[in-house]
Design a protein around this motif. Structure first.
Motif, PDB file in Angstrom:
ATOM      1  N   GLU A 202       0.839  -1.200   0.000  1.00  0.00           N
ATOM      2  CA  GLU A 202       0.000   0.000   0.000  1.00  0.00           C
ATOM      3  C   GLU A 202       0.876   1.253   0.000  1.00  0.00           C
ATOM      4  N   THR A 203       1.959   1.228   0.762  1.00  0.00           N
ATOM      5  CA  THR A 203       2.873   2.367   0.772  1.00  0.00           C
ATOM      6  C   THR A 203       3.589   2.478  -0.566  1.00  0.00           C
ATOM      7  N   VAL A 204       3.920   1.349  -1.194  1.00  0.00           N
ATOM      8  CA  VAL A 204       4.497   1.373  -2.545  1.00  0.00           C
ATOM      9  C   VAL A 204       3.553   2.126  -3.479  1.00  0.00           C
ATOM     10  N   ARG A 205       2.267   1.822  -3.396  1.00  0.00           N
ATOM     11  CA  ARG A 205       1.270   2.479  -4.250  1.00  0.00           C
ATOM     12  C   ARG A 205       1.255   3.990  -4.003  1.00  0.00           C
ATOM     13  N   LEU A 206       1.314   4.400  -2.739  1.00  0.00           N
ATOM     14  CA  LEU A 206       1.312   5.824  -2.410  1.00  0.00           C
ATOM     15  C   LEU A 206       2.573   6.528  -2.927  1.00  0.00           C
ATOM     16  N   VAL A 207       3.730   5.876  -2.812  1.00  0.00           N
ATOM     17  CA  VAL A 207       4.986   6.455  -3.291  1.00  0.00           C
ATOM     18  C   VAL A 207       4.915   6.671  -4.804  1.00  0.00           C
ATOM     19  N   VAL A 208       4.467   5.658  -5.527  1.00  0.00           N
ATOM     20  CA  VAL A 208       4.403   5.746  -6.988  1.00  0.00           C
ATOM     21  C   VAL A 208       3.395   6.813  -7.421  1.00  0.00           C
ATOM     22  N   LEU A 209       2.257   6.870  -6.753  1.00  0.00           N
ATOM     23  CA  LEU A 209       1.259   7.890  -7.078  1.00  0.00           C
ATOM     24  C   LEU A 209       1.815   9.290  -6.829  1.00  0.00           C
ATOM     25  N   ALA A 210       2.502   9.486  -5.714  1.00  0.00           N
ATOM     26  CA  ALA A 210       3.092  10.796  -5.413  1.00  0.00           C
ATOM     27  C   ALA A 210       4.122  11.180  -6.474  1.00  0.00           C
ATOM     28  N   ALA A 211       4.962  10.223  -6.864  1.00  0.00           N
ATOM     29  CA  ALA A 211       5.974  10.495  -7.897  1.00  0.00           C
ATOM     30  C   ALA A 211       5.314  10.789  -9.240  1.00  0.00           C
ATOM     31  N   ALA A 212       4.252  10.064  -9.557  1.00  0.00           N
ATOM     32  CA  ALA A 212       3.544  10.291 -10.818  1.00  0.00           C
ATOM     33  C   ALA A 212       2.898  11.677 -10.857  1.00  0.00           C
ATOM     34  N   ARG A 213       2.511  12.171  -9.704  1.00  0.00           N
ATOM     35  CA  ARG A 213       1.898  13.504  -9.622  1.00  0.00           C
ATOM     36  C   ARG A 213       2.935  14.624  -9.591  1.00  0.00           C
ATOM     37  N   GLY A 214       4.217  14.281  -9.531  1.00  0.00           N
ATOM     38  CA  GLY A 214       5.254  15.298  -9.619  1.00  0.00           C
ATOM     39  C   GLY A 214       5.974  15.608  -8.328  1.00  0.00           C
ATOM     40  N   ALA A 215       5.657  14.901  -7.271  1.00  0.00           N
ATOM     41  CA  ALA A 215       6.385  15.101  -6.010  1.00  0.00           C
ATOM     42  C   ALA A 215       7.698  14.328  -6.074  1.00  0.00           C
ATOM     43  N   GLY A 216       8.729  14.851  -5.426  1.00  0.00           N
ATOM     44  CA  GLY A 216       9.949  14.088  -5.258  1.00  0.00           C
ATOM     45  C   GLY A 216       9.727  13.077  -4.144  1.00  0.00           C
ATOM     46  N   VAL A 217      10.437  11.952  -4.198  1.00  0.00           N
ATOM     47  CA  VAL A 217      10.270  10.932  -3.163  1.00  0.00           C
ATOM     48  C   VAL A 217      11.629  10.405  -2.710  1.00  0.00           C
ATOM     49  N   VAL A 218      11.725  10.172  -1.401  1.00  0.00           N
ATOM     50  CA  VAL A 218      12.882   9.505  -0.807  1.00  0.00           C
ATOM     51  C   VAL A 218      12.309   8.366   0.026  1.00  0.00           C
ATOM     52  N   ALA A 219      12.391   7.159  -0.529  1.00  0.00           N
ATOM     53  CA  ALA A 219      11.797   5.980   0.105  1.00  0.00           C
ATOM     54  C   ALA A 219      12.890   5.137   0.753  1.00  0.00           C
ATOM     55  N   ILE A 220      12.621   4.688   1.976  1.00  0.00           N
ATOM     56  CA  ILE A 220      13.575   3.861   2.703  1.00  0.00           C
ATOM     57  C   ILE A 220      13.013   2.445   2.758  1.00  0.00           C
ATOM     58  N   THR A 221      13.728   1.521   2.117  1.00  0.00           N
ATOM     59  CA  THR A 221      13.294   0.124   2.107  1.00  0.00           C
ATOM     60  C   THR A 221      14.455  -0.766   1.680  1.00  0.00           C
ATOM     61  N   ASP A 222      14.336  -2.053   1.967  1.00  0.00           N
ATOM     62  CA  ASP A 222      15.326  -3.033   1.540  1.00  0.00           C
ATOM     63  C   ASP A 222      15.092  -3.307   0.055  1.00  0.00           C
ATOM     64  N   THR A 223      16.019  -2.873  -0.787  1.00  0.00           N
ATOM     65  CA  THR A 223      15.824  -3.028  -2.233  1.00  0.00           C
ATOM     66  C   THR A 223      15.970  -4.474  -2.697  1.00  0.00           C
ATOM     67  N   GLY A 224      16.458  -5.348  -1.824  1.00  0.00           N
ATOM     68  CA  GLY A 224      16.572  -6.756  -2.183  1.00  0.00           C
ATOM     69  C   GLY A 224      15.311  -7.557  -1.882  1.00  0.00           C
ATOM     70  N   GLY A 225      14.407  -6.997  -1.083  1.00  0.00           N
ATOM     71  CA  GLY A 225      13.174  -7.693  -0.732  1.00  0.00           C
ATOM     72  C   GLY A 225      12.087  -7.471  -1.768  1.00  0.00           C
ATOM     73  N   ASP A 226      10.977  -8.179  -1.596  1.00  0.00           N
ATOM     74  CA  ASP A 226       9.858  -8.074  -2.546  1.00  0.00           C
ATOM     75  C   ASP A 226       9.319  -6.649  -2.644  1.00  0.00           C
ATOM     76  N   ILE A 227       9.154  -5.997  -1.510  1.00  0.00           N
ATOM     77  CA  ILE A 227       8.607  -4.638  -1.493  1.00  0.00           C
ATOM     78  C   ILE A 227       9.561  -3.684  -2.222  1.00  0.00           C
ATOM     79  N   GLY A 228      10.836  -3.763  -1.922  1.00  0.00           N
ATOM     80  CA  GLY A 228      11.830  -2.897  -2.562  1.00  0.00           C
ATOM     81  C   GLY A 228      11.915  -3.117  -4.058  1.00  0.00           C
ATOM     82  N   ARG A 229      11.882  -4.386  -4.481  1.00  0.00           N
ATOM     83  CA  ARG A 229      11.932  -4.677  -5.922  1.00  0.00           C
ATOM     84  C   ARG A 229      10.685  -4.150  -6.624  1.00  0.00           C
ATOM     85  N   ALA A 230       9.532  -4.306  -5.989  1.00  0.00           N
ATOM     86  CA  ALA A 230       8.287  -3.801  -6.584  1.00  0.00           C
ATOM     87  C   ALA A 230       8.330  -2.277  -6.706  1.00  0.00           C
TER      88      ALA A 230
END
Length: 176
Positions: free
Chosen positions: A58-86
């Motif tokens: 759900e947070t992935v969805r919010l991050v992508v929506l914010a970026a699509a609307r033109g906001a800058g994003v700084v997301a903290i997550t494990d890029t090797g996990g499923d959430i980070g890869r998605a």
């Protein structure tokens, strides 16, 4: 969507803090969390930078929506996990995504003798503009304890006893 919008997916809060400091100093307005309440769809000109941890889809969805609307994003997550890869896969569709802090500031011990480090100058600038130490610390993404330590170091560097004297000495130094 402009490619000038910063998009970062980082593994640690420390990396995120370095990026947030750098971007806030260049005019980005930072806000924790990714949910948007702004009425306008296109936020590109607002220089709004959202940040936080990304623990679920759900947070992935919010991050992508914010970026699509033109906001800058700084997301903290494990890029090797499923959430980070998605998150990386979805954000990459919008444009380049930075996966490291890159361009970090000088380390505190790299300033020469008698020189203030960037964090000290930023704090003194904020104090000169009438902010409290607590407000300046929050704006610079520092703990109050770290801000007080940086200001004490600045006082020693400038050869003064009080914070007020440090601000005045810094201002006179800056204008010469």
């Amino acid at each position: 969507m402009s490619d000038e919008q910063p998009r970062y997916v980082l593994p640690s809060a420390g990396d995120a803090t370095a990026v947030l400091r750098r971007l806030s100093r260049s005019g980005w307005v930072t806000r924790e969390g990714f949910a948007l309440t702004e009425q306008a769809w296109d936020l590109t000109g607002n220089r709004l930078l959202l940040f936080g941890r990304v623990p679920d889809r759900e947070t992935v969805r919010l991050v992508v929506l914010a970026a699509a609307r033109g906001a800058g994003v700084v997301a903290i997550t494990d890029t090797g996990g499923d959430i980070g890869r998605a998150l990386l896969a979805d954000l990459t569709r919008l444009g380049p995504v930075h996966r490291d802090a890159g361009g970090t500031e000088q380390a505190p011990d790299t300033a020469g003798p008698g020189e203030l480090i960037p964090e000290q100058r930023a704090l003194l600038d904020r104090l000169a503009n009438g902010e409290t130490i607590a407000a300046a610390a929050a704006a610079e993404f520092l703990s109050l304890r770290t801000a007080n330590r940086r200001i004490a170091q600045a006082r020693a560097t400038l050869g003064v006893r009080t914070t007020r004297e440090a601000v005045l000495a810094y201002l006179s130094q800056r204008h010469t």
